[in-house]
Design a protein around this motif. Structure first.
Motif, PDB file in Angstrom:
ATOM      1  N   UNK A   1     -42.256  -3.688 -27.272  1.00 46.13           N
ATOM      2  CA  UNK A   1     -43.589  -4.288 -25.851  1.00 46.13           C
ATOM      3  C   UNK A   1     -44.068  -6.246 -26.757  1.00 46.13           C
ATOM      4  N   UNK A   2     -44.606  -6.882 -25.371  1.00 49.22           N
ATOM      5  CA  UNK A   2     -44.477  -8.184 -25.908  1.00 49.22           C
ATOM      6  C   UNK A   2     -45.927  -7.832 -26.503  1.00 49.22           C
ATOM      7  N   UNK A  38     -34.761 -11.377 -21.122  1.00 54.06           N
ATOM      8  CA  UNK A  38     -34.278 -10.218 -21.945  1.00 54.06           C
ATOM      9  C   UNK A  38     -32.747 -10.134 -22.964  1.00 54.06           C
ATOM     10  N   UNK A  39     -33.346 -10.781 -24.180  1.00 51.46           N
ATOM     11  CA  UNK A  39     -32.306 -11.146 -25.437  1.00 51.46           C
ATOM     12  C   UNK A  39     -32.261  -9.319 -26.014  1.00 51.46           C
ATOM     13  N   UNK A  40     -31.280  -9.369 -25.923  1.00 51.89           N
ATOM     14  CA  UNK A  40     -30.814  -7.650 -26.840  1.00 51.89           C
ATOM     15  C   UNK A  40     -30.291  -7.865 -28.298  1.00 51.89           C
ATOM     16  N   UNK A  41     -30.369  -7.366 -29.192  1.00 53.66           N
ATOM     17  CA  UNK A  41     -29.475  -7.514 -29.889  1.00 53.66           C
ATOM     18  C   UNK A  41     -27.485  -7.303 -29.735  1.00 53.66           C
ATOM     19  N   UNK A  42     -27.543  -6.843 -28.772  1.00 54.08           N
ATOM     20  CA  UNK A  42     -25.882  -6.423 -28.865  1.00 54.08           C
ATOM     21  C   UNK A  42     -25.410  -7.608 -27.929  1.00 54.08           C
ATOM     22  N   UNK A  43     -26.354  -8.618 -27.060  1.00 54.05           N
ATOM     23  CA  UNK A  43     -25.610  -9.279 -26.682  1.00 54.05           C
ATOM     24  C   UNK A  43     -26.260 -10.503 -27.238  1.00 54.05           C
ATOM     25  N   UNK A  44     -27.377 -11.179 -27.608  1.00 50.43           N
ATOM     26  CA  UNK A  44     -27.436 -12.313 -27.589  1.00 50.43           C
ATOM     27  C   UNK A  44     -27.169 -12.344 -29.413  1.00 50.43           C
ATOM     28  N   UNK A  45     -27.663 -10.857 -29.760  1.00 54.07           N
ATOM     29  CA  UNK A  45     -27.486 -11.160 -31.524  1.00 54.07           C
ATOM     30  C   UNK A  45     -29.183 -10.761 -32.588  1.00 54.07           C
ATOM     31  N   UNK A  46     -30.118 -11.252 -31.332  1.00 58.48           N
ATOM     32  CA  UNK A  46     -31.116 -10.457 -31.820  1.00 58.48           C
ATOM     33  C   UNK A  46     -31.943 -10.228 -30.588  1.00 58.48           C
ATOM     34  N   UNK A  47     -33.190  -9.478 -30.337  1.00 59.07           N
ATOM     35  CA  UNK A  47     -33.675  -8.912 -29.847  1.00 59.07           C
ATOM     36  C   UNK A  47     -35.522  -9.887 -28.989  1.00 59.07           C
ATOM     37  N   UNK A  48     -35.644 -10.675 -28.407  1.00 59.10           N
ATOM     38  CA  UNK A  48     -36.599 -11.865 -27.672  1.00 59.10           C
ATOM     39  C   UNK A  48     -36.625 -11.168 -25.873  1.00 59.10           C
ATOM     40  N   UNK A  49     -37.918 -11.671 -25.515  1.00 61.62           N
ATOM     41  CA  UNK A  49     -38.169 -12.569 -24.498  1.00 61.62           C
ATOM     42  C   UNK A  49     -38.196 -13.388 -24.508  1.00 61.62           C
ATOM     43  N   UNK A  50     -37.713 -14.080 -22.920  1.00 61.53           N
ATOM     44  CA  UNK A  50     -38.534 -15.449 -22.534  1.00 61.53           C
ATOM     45  C   UNK A  50     -39.759 -15.292 -21.599  1.00 61.53           C
ATOM     46  N   UNK A  51     -40.902 -15.854 -21.632  1.00 61.94           N
ATOM     47  CA  UNK A  51     -41.919 -15.857 -21.041  1.00 61.94           C
ATOM     48  C   UNK A  51     -41.838 -17.048 -19.796  1.00 61.94           C
ATOM     49  N   UNK A  52     -42.401 -17.009 -18.738  1.00 62.82           N
ATOM     50  CA  UNK A  52     -42.860 -18.034 -17.752  1.00 62.82           C
ATOM     51  C   UNK A  52     -44.285 -17.649 -17.665  1.00 62.82           C
ATOM     52  N   UNK A  53     -44.543 -19.590 -17.808  1.00 64.84           N
ATOM     53  CA  UNK A  53     -46.303 -19.514 -17.415  1.00 64.84           C
ATOM     54  C   UNK A  53     -46.343 -20.862 -16.736  1.00 64.84           C
ATOM     55  N   UNK A  54     -46.961 -21.077 -16.082  1.00 66.48           N
ATOM     56  CA  UNK A  54     -47.848 -22.475 -14.924  1.00 66.48           C
ATOM     57  C   UNK A  54     -46.499 -22.058 -14.201  1.00 66.48           C
ATOM     58  N   UNK A  83     -38.759  -4.496 -30.367  1.00 65.21           N
ATOM     59  CA  UNK A  83     -37.982  -3.143 -29.574  1.00 65.21           C
ATOM     60  C   UNK A  83     -37.955  -3.950 -27.795  1.00 65.21           C
ATOM     61  N   UNK A  84     -36.998  -4.224 -27.353  1.00 67.68           N
ATOM     62  CA  UNK A  84     -36.632  -4.516 -25.618  1.00 67.68           C
ATOM     63  C   UNK A  84     -36.320  -3.837 -25.153  1.00 67.68           C
ATOM     64  N   UNK A  85     -36.390  -2.313 -25.241  1.00 67.36           N
ATOM     65  CA  UNK A  85     -36.189  -1.257 -24.336  1.00 67.36           C
ATOM     66  C   UNK A  85     -37.023  -0.922 -23.029  1.00 67.36           C
ATOM     67  N   UNK A  86     -38.370  -1.503 -24.287  1.00 61.42           N
ATOM     68  CA  UNK A  86     -39.492  -1.378 -22.782  1.00 61.42           C
ATOM     69  C   UNK A  86     -40.118  -2.189 -21.785  1.00 61.42           C
ATOM     70  N   UNK A  87     -39.175  -3.128 -22.533  1.00 63.66           N
ATOM     71  CA  UNK A  87     -39.482  -4.337 -21.038  1.00 63.66           C
ATOM     72  C   UNK A  87     -37.940  -4.420 -20.903  1.00 63.66           C
TER      73      UNK A  87
END
Length: 204
Positions: A1-2, A38-54, A83-87
């Motif tokens: 969840x973001x 969406x960045x996951x630990x398996x592929x990128x080494x950490x869990x994160x999301x990128x948001x776009x605005x404007x 946790x990025x599983x729900x994003x």
């Protein structure tokens, strides 16, 4: 969840509480944001999301390839999540995740003040005001002793002031209106009107 989103500072105003008390609040146009990566630990080494605005007027080819058909976004910022599983890619994020009484951390860029002296930048007292010291009023004074015979690093002196990344923690949410994408926070946030802000839920 973001647990955060991007927003734009509108300005400051005041609200009246039920008990008649007046509180200064900052109005923020918060979201809606879209998950562009969406960045996951398996592929990128950490869990994160990128948001776009404007809304951006135009995008170059690398940006178009990255965003594909998600939209034209002026700002892209990354946020760590537990946790990025729900994003999902293309998921919308708005102020509905916040409620009155929540505490948030706001990250922004402070107002730039240009080149300033030590009195304004660091609240120096200044030199004597009398006895012929007409040119010492706002002078910094000595900048170093005989030993080591140089100006040490980090010494507080005149220089560029402001225009820095600033984080204000534990601001209270006064009102969150998803229909108007409006967020009212108690107190002030960094930067001037139309400045980009990152709003995250405070860690408990």
């Amino acid at each position: 969840m973001v647990i955060g989103l991007l927003g734009k500072k509108i300005g400051m105003t005041q609200v009246f509480r039920d008990n008649g008390a007046v509180e200064a609040v900052t109005a923020i146009e918060a979201g809606p944001c879209v998950v562009t990566q969406v960045k996951a630990r398996k592929t990128d080494g950490y869990d994160a999301v990128q948001l776009g605005f404007g809304e951006a007027k135009r995008l170059n080819q690398p940006e178009q390839g990255h965003l594909k058909k998600l939209g034209k976004f002026k700002y892209l910022r990354e946020m760590r999540v537990a946790d990025v599983s729900k994003v999902e890619l293309g998921q919308k994020v708005d102020v509905s995740q916040f409620q009155a009484g929540d505490t948030v951390d706001v990250v922004g860029t402070s107002k730039g003040k240009g080149f300033q002296g030590g009195v304004k930048r660091y609240h120096f007292r200044g030199g004597p005001k009398t006895h012929g010291a007409s040119d010492r009023t706002r002078a910094p004074g000595s900048v170093g002793p005989t030993h080591p015979g140089r100006v040490v690093k980090g010494l507080r002196m005149a220089g560029h002031m402001g225009d820095e990344r600033v984080t204000v923690r534990n601001l209270i949410v006064v009102k969150a209106d998803p229909e108007k994408n409006l967020l009212l926070l108690k107190g002030a946030v960094p930067g001037g009107p139309h400045g980009l802000l990152t709003i995250k839920k405070s860690r408990s």
